[in-house]
Design a protein around this motif. Structure first.
Motif, short mmCIF file in Angstrom:
data_model
loop_
_atom_site.label_atom_id
_atom_site.label_comp_id
_atom_site.label_asym_id
_atom_site.label_seq_id
_atom_site.Cartn_x
_atom_site.Cartn_y
_atom_site.Cartn_z
N SER A 57 0.83 -1.20 0.00
CA SER A 57 0.00 0.00 0.00
C SER A 57 0.87 1.25 0.00
N CYS A 58 0.24 2.37 -0.31
CA CYS A 58 0.91 3.66 -0.20
C CYS A 58 -0.11 4.74 0.16
N ARG A 59 0.34 5.70 0.91
CA ARG A 59 -0.52 6.82 1.30
C ARG A 59 -0.84 7.65 0.06
N ARG A 64 -4.90 11.29 7.09
CA ARG A 64 -4.17 10.31 7.88
C ARG A 64 -4.54 8.87 7.53
N SER A 65 -5.79 8.65 7.10
CA SER A 65 -6.22 7.26 6.91
C SER A 65 -6.57 6.92 5.47
N SER A 66 -6.09 7.69 4.52
CA SER A 66 -6.38 7.42 3.11
C SER A 66 -5.17 6.78 2.43
N PHE A 67 -5.38 5.59 1.84
CA PHE A 67 -4.26 4.93 1.16
C PHE A 67 -4.77 3.97 0.09
N LEU A 68 -3.91 3.71 -0.88
CA LEU A 68 -4.16 2.71 -1.92
C LEU A 68 -3.57 1.39 -1.47
N VAL A 88 -8.66 2.97 0.27
CA VAL A 88 -9.20 3.01 1.62
C VAL A 88 -9.32 4.48 2.04
N THR A 89 -10.53 4.89 2.36
CA THR A 89 -10.79 6.29 2.70
C THR A 89 -10.88 6.52 4.20
N HIS A 113 -2.31 -2.11 7.87
CA HIS A 113 -1.74 -1.00 7.10
C HIS A 113 -2.27 0.32 7.65
N GLY A 114 -3.59 0.39 7.82
CA GLY A 114 -4.20 1.62 8.30
C GLY A 114 -3.71 2.04 9.66
N GLN A 115 -3.48 1.06 10.53
CA GLN A 115 -2.97 1.37 11.87
C GLN A 115 -1.60 2.03 11.79
#
Length: 209
Positions: A57-59, A64-68, A88-89, A113-115
């Motif tokens: 994944s990457c931001r 703060r919590s948005s990533f592919l 992820v939004t 990942h999100g954490q």
């Protein structure tokens, strides 16, 4: 709760929407291909009941919590189309919930990942690979590890990552092993090159013995 590899365990609010372009995933896809060739991401009949493993994944912004992130069960393909990534939004590890959009659902490890993205705004990329070499050499290599009784993709794993991340050793080596998730290894960095480079360097060290 079932502990099979690749099973999504969080509550997912998914909106099917074409919102990811090839340009957004180009660098991510290139590095994922390298990890796929090294067997750190993939899908093989003799491993993990034949299910796909590993994700990247990457931001995407300052949020703060948005990533592919690569989509669930996409391990088999050496290259992914933009429709096989998810955006992820929102991610809330404490309520075990993820919101995403795209044409595919996010990987089962999206919560972990999100954490990491929530814990440190300087983290720009996360890799979750499967490496028996690193996993089996974790103690000898002195690598940080989550507890053996904590399963992947759970609130407990997110909390374990939170606790582990307070250790200076994790921040220094930018990698930890999931002791309760067979062959699971996570690396992170300020960008994709750093996160993937850390994982590859650890593999080289493990192989060297």
């Amino acid at each position: 709760m079932e502990q099979r590899e690749g099973v999504v365990k969080f509550r997912l609010d998914f909106h099917q929407k074409r919102c990811i372009t090839k340009e957004m995933t180009a660098e991510l896809n290139g590095w994922r291909h390298v990890l796929h060739r090294l067997g750190l991401i993939g899908q093989e009949p003799e491993r993990y009941q034949g299910l796909g493993f590993g994700n990247i994944s990457c931001r995407t912004s300052d949020a703060r919590s948005s990533f592919l992130i690569s989509g669930t069960q996409t391990g088999k393909s050496p290259f992914l189309s933009c429709s096989e990534y998810a955006l992820v939004t929102q991610c809330d590890p404490l309520t075990n919930s993820v919101s995403s959009m795209g044409l595919t659902k996010p990987s089962s490890e999206a919560l972990t990942h999100g954490q990491l993205y929530l814990l440190d705004v300087t983290i720009g990329s996360v890799v979750h690979a499967h490496s028996p070499e690193i996993w089996n050499q974790a103690e000898a290599m002195g690598l940080p590890r989550t507890p053996r009784d904590v399963a992947y993709g759970t609130v407990e794993m997110a909390l374990a990552v939170d606790e582990l991340f307070s250790l200076k050793s994790v921040r220094n080596c930018r990698l930890f092993v999931m002791d309760g998730h067979q062959d699971g290894v996570v690396s992170f960095g300020s960008n994709i090159e750093e996160a993937c480079g850390t994982m590859i360097a650890a593999l080289a060290s493990a192989v060297a013995g």
